[in-house]
Write a protein that holds these residues in place. Structure first.
Motif, short mmCIF file in Angstrom:
data_model
loop_
_atom_site.label_atom_id
_atom_site.label_comp_id
_atom_site.label_asym_id
_atom_site.label_seq_id
_atom_site.Cartn_x
_atom_site.Cartn_y
_atom_site.Cartn_z
N LYS A 16 0.05 -55.99 -22.99
CA LYS A 16 0.88 -57.12 -22.56
C LYS A 16 2.33 -56.69 -22.36
CE LYS A 16 2.05 -61.86 -23.90
NZ LYS A 16 1.87 -62.90 -24.94
N LYS A 17 2.85 -55.86 -23.30
CA LYS A 17 4.22 -55.39 -23.16
C LYS A 17 4.38 -54.51 -21.93
CE LYS A 17 5.39 -55.52 -28.05
NZ LYS A 17 5.79 -54.72 -29.25
N LEU A 18 3.42 -53.64 -21.68
CA LEU A 18 3.51 -52.77 -20.50
C LEU A 18 3.40 -53.55 -19.21
CD1 LEU A 18 1.37 -49.74 -21.71
CD2 LEU A 18 3.85 -49.84 -21.43
N GLU A 19 2.57 -54.58 -19.19
CA GLU A 19 2.46 -55.41 -17.98
C GLU A 19 3.74 -56.18 -17.72
OE1 GLU A 19 -0.91 -57.84 -18.58
OE2 GLU A 19 -2.39 -56.28 -18.07
N GLU A 20 4.39 -56.67 -18.79
CA GLU A 20 5.67 -57.36 -18.61
C GLU A 20 6.73 -56.40 -18.06
OE1 GLU A 20 6.67 -59.03 -22.33
OE2 GLU A 20 5.17 -60.65 -22.23
N LYS A 21 6.69 -55.17 -18.57
CA LYS A 21 7.65 -54.18 -18.08
C LYS A 21 7.40 -53.86 -16.61
CE LYS A 21 9.57 -49.69 -19.26
NZ LYS A 21 9.47 -48.53 -20.18
N ASN A 22 6.13 -53.79 -16.22
CA ASN A 22 5.79 -53.54 -14.81
C ASN A 22 6.23 -54.69 -13.91
OD1 ASN A 22 4.65 -51.10 -15.47
ND2 ASN A 22 2.58 -51.93 -15.72
N ASN A 23 6.06 -55.91 -14.41
CA ASN A 23 6.48 -57.08 -13.61
C ASN A 23 7.99 -57.10 -13.41
OD1 ASN A 23 3.82 -57.92 -13.44
ND2 ASN A 23 3.94 -59.18 -15.29
N ASN A 24 8.73 -56.68 -14.46
CA ASN A 24 10.19 -56.65 -14.32
C ASN A 24 10.63 -55.57 -13.34
OD1 ASN A 24 10.41 -58.69 -16.20
ND2 ASN A 24 10.57 -57.28 -17.93
N GLN A 25 9.89 -54.47 -13.30
CA GLN A 25 10.26 -53.39 -12.40
C GLN A 25 9.84 -53.67 -10.95
OE1 GLN A 25 8.71 -49.75 -13.89
NE2 GLN A 25 10.18 -49.61 -15.61
N GLU A 26 8.87 -54.55 -10.77
CA GLU A 26 8.45 -54.89 -9.40
C GLU A 26 9.54 -55.65 -8.65
OE1 GLU A 26 4.84 -57.01 -9.69
OE2 GLU A 26 3.61 -55.25 -10.18
N GLY A 27 10.33 -56.42 -9.39
CA GLY A 27 11.42 -57.16 -8.73
C GLY A 27 12.57 -56.27 -8.33
N ASP A 28 12.61 -55.06 -8.86
CA ASP A 28 13.70 -54.14 -8.53
C ASP A 28 13.30 -53.31 -7.30
OD1 ASP A 28 15.91 -52.66 -8.49
OD2 ASP A 28 15.60 -51.63 -10.41
N ASP A 29 14.08 -53.41 -6.20
CA ASP A 29 13.75 -52.69 -4.97
C ASP A 29 13.99 -51.20 -5.10
OD1 ASP A 29 15.13 -55.42 -3.05
OD2 ASP A 29 13.10 -55.10 -3.87
N ALA A 30 14.81 -50.82 -6.07
CA ALA A 30 15.15 -49.40 -6.20
C ALA A 30 14.11 -48.61 -6.97
CB ALA A 30 16.50 -49.25 -6.90
N ALA A 31 13.08 -49.26 -7.45
CA ALA A 31 12.04 -48.56 -8.22
C ALA A 31 11.24 -47.68 -7.28
CB ALA A 31 11.13 -49.56 -8.92
N SER A 32 10.95 -46.50 -7.69
CA SER A 32 10.22 -45.54 -6.86
C SER A 32 8.72 -45.66 -7.10
CB SER A 32 10.70 -44.11 -7.17
OG SER A 32 10.45 -43.82 -8.53
N ASP A 33 7.96 -45.04 -6.18
CA ASP A 33 6.51 -45.06 -6.32
C ASP A 33 6.05 -44.22 -7.50
OD1 ASP A 33 6.50 -46.63 -4.12
OD2 ASP A 33 6.13 -44.97 -2.70
#
Length: 535
Positions: free
Chosen positions: A177-194
């Protein structure tokens, strides 16, 4: 070593036997095998390994140390609980009147008491129980696990396994659950790399992997030596071989001391090195920082609480000690906050008040003041002489005035309670009234005593003059009466010396005149007088 047959041995055979025993003890020769094919420990002493002569043992064995005489009557079986042997259809004579079984009476019946017993109804006759009797040996009577069915323990094992599985499942869900929340927060950031997204996916997948499937850490196969030649076992080594031992960090003799017995190095072996490049700072650094310091404080708290009567122990109940320590810290913080609020409420908070005017902060003057190194004024201000060596305006012991504010009868005191004893507790107006009442009572007692001394009684003076030892100066005596009294005193003393002249009729009178008392004083014997024998 095992003398299982009585036979003569030569000196050479005896020497070879001793060498073989030493080789077996050193592990150079294989261990001796008994008649059952089991290895015998070569370190067993001879008095234990040698069998008695009456057993006629032909091969080396240790059976004589075991219980080789077994009693066939003893058994390890147990009662067959709940077994039934026969169930009748009619009531039988001598059976239980309640249930109809032949194995017990109505007094010892364990069934529910029936309204009408089976003796009268001939219905629902209970089956007979299986009665067994065993003759147990000494150990069987005292075996607390005798009759225990080991197959029932699987319920306890299943219960603990279910708890452990539920705990692991809950932890995995929380981690995912914690990792999924972290992934959701990073999806909103356009600067996140693949690459970061792929790394997070790998973390989620790794969290889903069961712990039992992970590879063993530093697994080492080690051969453990035994008398039978050894066996292979698994030993986990938690040390990383690439790390340098702390006693090799600084080979200088005068560097930090290393204790090989406890494997401790308290000081820093490289004190002059860059702290960012060092991975070991000494045992003292780790003991006084991080969780080690908190653990030490928890130990001290448990010791102090135990000394004050609290039932807690850090080693016996660590969870309880940690919980009590957390509650203690919370209560301590609340007490500090309450004390701080009380002080601020009473005296105020200077940091929240209005700022000091700039005229006072930046005030200037043309007066020049010089100071010495000790901070004393040298020039520019008059030296203020202290008026008194005592502290001024210090009110103690509930007094409202200072010592010396009251003066009476050449004594200093307090004006609030008019007491002349320093450091006494203030009694206020009630103390003043009590002191005045005590003074009035003392004056009244003195006046009454003086009045009694001014009016002496004449009867008492007369009696003292007649019977007392002190003769007043103004006492007047009659000369003729005194002469007669002296003659009577001489006659009385002569009668005391000669019993024959004592008369039968003795007259006694209680009326004594001053002349008779004076004659008695003059004629009596003074024992303290050194000239009494010449009188």
């Amino acid at each position: 070593m095992f003398f299982f047959a009585v036979a003569f041995k030569s000196r050479e055979d005896h020497r070879k036997q001793i060498e073989l025993e030493e080789a077996r003890k050193a592990g150079l020769a294989p261990a001796e095998v008994d008649e059952d094919g089991k290895e015998i420990n070569p370190h067993i002493p001879q008095y234990m390994s040698s069998a008695p002569w009456y057993l006629n043992s032909e091969k080396p064995s240790l059976k004589h140390q075991r219980k080789w005489k077994s009693d066939p009557n003893y058994t390890k079986s147990w009662y067959d609980r709940g077994a039934k042997i026969y169930q009748a259809e009619k009531y039988r004579k001598g059976a239980c009147q309640n249930c109809g079984a032949m194995t017990h009476t109505a007094k010892a019946c364990m069934d529910r008491p029936r309204k009408i017993g089976a003796k009268y109804t001939n219905k629902n006759i209970a089956p007979d129980e299986k009665i067994e009797s065993f003759e147990l040996d000494y150990d069987g009577k005292r075996d607390r696990w005798n009759g225990y069915d080991p197959s029932t323990y699987h319920r306890v094992v299943d219960l603990y396994e279910a708890k452990e599985d539920a705990r692991k499942k809950y932890l995995k869900e929380q981690q995912i659950k914690k990792l999924e929340e972290k992934n959701n927060n990073q999806e909103g950031d356009d600067a996140a790399s693949d690459g970061d997204e792929e790394e997070d996916d790998l973390r989620v997948d790794e969290a889903k992997v069961d712990e039992s499937r992970q590879m063993d850490f530093a697994k080492v196969e080690k051969r453990v030596r035994t008398t039978g030649g050894g066996s292979t076992g698994t030993v986990r080594n938690l040390r990383i071989r690439e790390d340098t031992a702390k006693y090799l960090l600084n080979l200088d003799i005068n560097s930090a001391h290393y204790d090989p017995k406890t494997r401790s190095m308290r000081e820093d072996p490289l004190p002059d090195a860059d702290p960012n490049d060092k991975f070991y700072l000494g045992d003292n650094q780790y003991r006084n920082s991080g969780q080690a310091l908190e653990f030490k404080q928890m130990n001290i708290h448990s010791w102090e609480a135990f000394d004050k009567g609290q039932d807690m122990h850090m080693q016996a109940a660590p969870s309880q000690a940690e919980l009590l320590y957390k509650n203690f810290k919370v209560a301590k913080d609340k007490l500090k906050t309450h004390t701080k609020d009380t002080i601020m409420e009473k005296y105020g908070n200077a940091s929240t008040e209005d700022e000091i005017p700039m005229e006072l902060l930046l005030g200037q003057s043309e007066r020049q003041v010089e100071y010495d190194r000790a901070g004393r004024i040298i020039k520019g201000q008059e030296v203020i002489l202290p008026k008194s060596k005592y502290e001024e305006d210090v009110l103690a012991n509930n007094h409202t005035t200072v010592w010396g504010s009251w003066w009476r009868d050449h004594q200093w005191g307090y004006r609030c309670c008019q007491q002349t004893i320093r450091n006494s507790y203030c009694t206020g107006s009630a103390g003043i009234e009590a002191a005045e009442a005590s003074l009035d009572l003392m004056k009244a007692n003195i006046a009454r005593k003086e009045a009694c001394e001014d009016s002496p009684k004449k009867a008492e003076e007369k009696k003292m003059a007649a019977w007392g030892t002190d003769v007043p100066e103004d006492l007047e005596l009659n000369e003729e009466a005194l002469a007669n009294a002296l003659k009577k005193e001489d006659e009385r003393k002569r009668e005391e010396k000669d019993e024959r002249k004592r008369k039968y009729n003795v007259k006694y009178t209680n009326d004594v005149t001053p002349e008779e008392m004076e004659a008695y004083r003059m004629k009596r014997v003074h024992h303290e007088d050194p000239m009494k024998d010449f009188m």
